[in-house]
Design an enzyme around this catalytic site. Structure first.
Site, mmCIF file in Angstrom:
data_model
loop_
_atom_site.group_PDB
_atom_site.id
_atom_site.type_symbol
_atom_site.label_atom_id
_atom_site.label_comp_id
_atom_site.label_asym_id
_atom_site.label_seq_id
_atom_site.Cartn_x
_atom_site.Cartn_y
_atom_site.Cartn_z
ATOM 1 N N SER A 166 0.832 -1.203 0.000
ATOM 2 C CA SER A 166 0.000 0.000 0.000
ATOM 3 C C SER A 166 0.869 1.257 0.000
ATOM 4 C CB SER A 166 -0.955 -0.034 1.203
ATOM 5 O OG SER A 166 -1.954 0.945 1.077
ATOM 6 N N GLU A 258 -9.894 -4.553 -5.771
ATOM 7 C CA GLU A 258 -9.503 -3.415 -4.939
ATOM 8 C C GLU A 258 -9.440 -2.119 -5.741
ATOM 9 O OE1 GLU A 258 -5.438 -3.001 -3.542
ATOM 10 O OE2 GLU A 258 -5.005 -4.991 -4.321
ATOM 11 N N HIS A 288 -7.540 -5.573 -0.576
ATOM 12 C CA HIS A 288 -6.314 -4.786 -0.494
ATOM 13 C C HIS A 288 -5.316 -5.432 0.475
ATOM 14 C CE1 HIS A 288 -3.906 -1.164 -0.723
ATOM 15 N NE2 HIS A 288 -3.976 -0.978 0.584
#
Length: 390
Positions: A166, A258, A288
């Site tokens: 991320s 996602e 995610h």
């Protein structure tokens, strides 16, 4: 050998009830809470504190996993070692996710210990500076400092691998671009799990309804906050716009539903256009950073042998890269069962790493989702621009 790491992969597997259940839970809890809090500075600070408190909950690790805090290095963090037969001459430098304002090396131990077990090397998880007080530019400074520290400890660039998820995937890409621009020797490879790569503020329409975890509007709000007063087109802020010439091989892992999926795809396309071999894996119906759910989701455990295979292939592809004198000859790769139960690494069976049963779609022609088809030490806290920090 290049063909083994320059490919698109869509793993084929039965969708587990555990994954379906967690998707439903996150859709009813995490997603609406994030949508409520990430709207102003008060909610932003509250979200950061909530995650910090959650990170203090004791997490049970397998008996063969050792965590050693490192407070004396260039950037505080922790060393994670899973098992006894690790190559101490190699290291994986990991940058955790959390939107640049939450989480820590401790919250991401479900990822880091499995990476150590799968890659047979220690993992240094960097505790970089975060918001609300600090900005991504300072995190970038810390990431570069941590890499320099490893080189000073005697690791060769070819013995270092970057990893991140991320926002940590964003930091991984930004660090590679910054090191290249500084004419620094680059690591052997990098692995990005669900990277956040576009902070330009462009509205996110892909998977807005399908993503069970992340509200697209709150990602847009967070991007605007981190780029306030800066140029969001700067590749160190939006790596999706970067020039990847000269960078090492990349592995990008995303979930098909996602909201950040296409950012990973675009990074893969841009890197390949610059001559960088890229393994792009898109896992159907996974949320995610699903790799962090490996304690309970069987599909999440399967991603680690894929990462191990990618790293072995990159080592064989570039045997001439600089390595440290500390590194011993690699043994045959054995990847243990990466469940959460206590384990003895040397006694566990070895899964097949040949990736059977994979469909390989064209990266340049993504398949539209149903929604798309129907819709249109005390550290200096001073903030600097991303370009200046690099």
């Amino acid at each position: 050998m290049r063909d083994e790491i320059d490919m698109d992969v869509s793993p084929v597997y039965p969708f587990s009830w555990q994954a379906a259940t967690l998707n439903a839970i996150m859709r009813g809890t995490f997603k609406p809470i994030s949508d409520l809090l990430l709207r102003n500075d008060v909610g932003f600070a509250a979200a950061s504190r909530i995650v910090a408190l959650a990170g203090r909950v004791p997490f049970r690790l397998p008996v063969h996993v050792r965590v050693t805090p490192d407070e004396a290095g260039a950037c505080p963090g922790e060393w994670v070692r899973a098992g006894e037969e690790l190559d101490e001459g190699k290291v994986l430098l990991y940058f955790h996710g959390g939107g640049y304002f939450s989480c820590s090396p401790a919250t991401h131990r479900p990822i880091t210990w499995r990476l150590s077990a799968a890659t047979r090397r220690p993992v240094l998880a960097v505790d970089y500076r975060q918001g609300p007080v600090h900005r991504p530019a300072e995190a970038l400074e810390d990431a570069i400092a941590a890499y320099r520290c490893l080189l000073e400890l005697g690791y060769g660039p070819g013995d270092v691998v970057f990893g991140g998820d991320s926002a940590g995937g964003h930091l991984t890409l930004a660090t590679l671009l910054a090191l290249r621009d500084q004419d620094m020797p680059l690591p052997a490879a990098a692995v990005c799990l669900s990277p956040w790569a576009d902070l330009t503020g462009a509205p996110r329409r892909v998977n807005r309804l399908l993503d069970p975890m992340i509200p697209a509007g709150r990602v847009d709000w967070l991007a605007r906050r981190w780029t306030a007063g800066l140029d969001p087109q700067d590749p160190l802020l939006s790596p999706v716009l970067g020039d990847y010439t000269g960078l090492p091989p990349l592995m990008i892992v995303t979930g098909s539903t996602e909201v950040l999926r296409d950012e990973g795809r675009r990074v893969a396309e841009r890197a390949r256009a610059a001559g960088v071999p890229v393994t792009y894996e898109e896992w159907p119906r996974m949320p995610h950073v699903f790799a962090i759910l490996a304690d309970v989701v069987p599909e999440a455990r399967e991603v680690y042998p894929h990462i191990a295979r990618f790293l072995v292939a990159t080592q064989e592809l570039m045997p001439g890269r600089a390595t440290s004198k500390r590194s011993r000859a690699p043994a045959a790769l054995e990847v243990p069962d990466l469940s959460a139960s206590d384990l003895s690494v040397s006694d566990l069976p070895v899964p097949d790493l040949l990736l059977p049963g994979l469909a390989v779609p064209g990266l340049a022609q993504p398949v539209a989702s149903p929604e798309e088809a129907s819709a249109p030490a005390p550290r200096n806290p001073s903030a600097r621009s991303a370009s200046t920090a690099a």
